[in-house]
Design a protein around this motif. Sequence first.
Motif, PDB file in Angstrom:
ATOM      1  N   MET A  79       0.965  -1.329  -0.066  1.00  0.00           N
ATOM      2  CA  MET A  79      -0.072  -0.039   0.072  1.00  0.00           C
ATOM      3  C   MET A  79       0.965   1.243   0.177  1.00  0.00           C
ATOM      4  SD  MET A  79      -3.049   0.870  -0.703  1.00  0.00           S
ATOM      5  CE  MET A  79      -3.813   2.395  -0.344  1.00  0.00           C
ATOM      6  N   ALA A  80       1.882   1.055   0.674  1.00  0.00           N
ATOM      7  CA  ALA A  80       2.800   2.374   0.756  1.00  0.00           C
ATOM      8  C   ALA A  80       3.392   2.683  -0.611  1.00  0.00           C
ATOM      9  CB  ALA A  80       3.848   2.277   1.793  1.00  0.00           C
ATOM     10  N   HIS A  81       3.779   1.648  -1.184  1.00  0.00           N
ATOM     11  CA  HIS A  81       4.436   1.619  -2.714  1.00  0.00           C
ATOM     12  C   HIS A  81       3.264   2.115  -3.679  1.00  0.00           C
ATOM     13  CE1 HIS A  81       7.136   0.541  -5.838  1.00  0.00           C
ATOM     14  NE2 HIS A  81       5.980  -0.089  -6.439  1.00  0.00           N
ATOM     15  N   PHE A  82       2.288   1.623  -3.531  1.00  0.00           N
ATOM     16  CA  PHE A  82       1.135   2.005  -4.204  1.00  0.00           C
ATOM     17  C   PHE A  82       1.014   3.396  -4.027  1.00  0.00           C
ATOM     18  CE2 PHE A  82      -3.469   3.212  -4.872  1.00  0.00           C
ATOM     19  CZ  PHE A  82      -3.522   2.871  -6.294  1.00  0.00           C
ATOM     20  N   GLN A  83       0.730   3.889  -2.818  1.00  0.00           N
ATOM     21  CA  GLN A  83       0.595   5.376  -2.771  1.00  0.00           C
ATOM     22  C   GLN A  83       1.718   6.326  -3.028  1.00  0.00           C
ATOM     23  OE1 GLN A  83      -0.237   5.186   1.600  1.00  0.00           O
ATOM     24  NE2 GLN A  83      -2.385   5.746   1.366  1.00  0.00           N
ATOM     25  N   ASN A  84       2.941   5.958  -2.874  1.00  0.00           N
ATOM     26  CA  ASN A  84       4.083   6.690  -3.603  1.00  0.00           C
ATOM     27  C   ASN A  84       4.046   6.618  -5.210  1.00  0.00           C
ATOM     28  OD1 ASN A  84       5.194   6.794  -1.143  1.00  0.00           O
ATOM     29  ND2 ASN A  84       6.473   5.167  -1.268  1.00  0.00           N
ATOM     30  N   GLN A  85       3.513   5.647  -5.874  1.00  0.00           N
ATOM     31  CA  GLN A  85       3.430   5.852  -7.333  1.00  0.00           C
ATOM     32  C   GLN A  85       2.365   6.922  -7.447  1.00  0.00           C
ATOM     33  OE1 GLN A  85       2.484   1.521  -8.136  1.00  0.00           O
ATOM     34  NE2 GLN A  85       4.597   1.327  -9.197  1.00  0.00           N
ATOM     35  N   VAL A  86       1.267   6.685  -6.842  1.00  0.00           N
ATOM     36  CA  VAL A  86      -0.012   7.651  -6.834  1.00  0.00           C
ATOM     37  C   VAL A  86       0.702   9.264  -6.725  1.00  0.00           C
ATOM     38  CG1 VAL A  86      -2.094   8.747  -6.244  1.00  0.00           C
ATOM     39  CG2 VAL A  86      -1.760   6.344  -6.458  1.00  0.00           C
ATOM     40  N   GLN A  87       1.201   9.322  -5.627  1.00  0.00           N
ATOM     41  CA  GLN A  87       1.829  10.553  -5.509  1.00  0.00           C
ATOM     42  C   GLN A  87       2.896  10.891  -6.565  1.00  0.00           C
ATOM     43  OE1 GLN A  87       0.915  12.672  -2.939  1.00  0.00           O
ATOM     44  NE2 GLN A  87       2.189  14.025  -3.678  1.00  0.00           N
ATOM     45  N   GLU A  91       2.174  14.377  -8.843  1.00  0.00           N
ATOM     46  CA  GLU A  91       3.240  15.421  -9.117  1.00  0.00           C
ATOM     47  C   GLU A  91       3.660  15.693 -10.431  1.00  0.00           C
ATOM     48  OE1 GLU A  91       6.387  14.205  -6.388  1.00  0.00           O
ATOM     49  OE2 GLU A  91       5.184  14.502  -4.269  1.00  0.00           O
ATOM     50  N   SER A  92       3.897  14.603 -11.291  1.00  0.00           N
ATOM     51  CA  SER A  92       4.259  14.732 -12.450  1.00  0.00           C
ATOM     52  C   SER A  92       3.158  15.447 -13.362  1.00  0.00           C
ATOM     53  CB  SER A  92       4.438  13.368 -13.004  1.00  0.00           C
ATOM     54  OG  SER A  92       4.882  13.327 -14.500  1.00  0.00           O
TER      55      SER A  92
END
Length: 95
Positions: A79-87, A91-92
Amino acid sequence: DNQGGQIFSQLPVSQLGLSKEAWNFWTTPPAVDLEAACRAYDIPYHVAANGDEIQEALLWAQKYSGCSMVHIRVSPDSMAHFQNQVQACLESAFS
């Protein structure tokens, strides 16, 4: 199945530097053998751990008119990995 309570790894308690033993009180890893429970009640059981396996498992489950279980195992930090990808995507997109 992310091995229990992983939401706490994203809250301030995760910054306390707790020992592994103390951290187990927060994550509460399940001690239930889901496959054995399904066997006890004659419920078809299938385990999956990635996209291809999940797709296969869902197709497998459709064969049953009654109850079946698809047990999806993911890494504790998924979940943390997924949230980092969404963030990163946000940002992009908005930079």
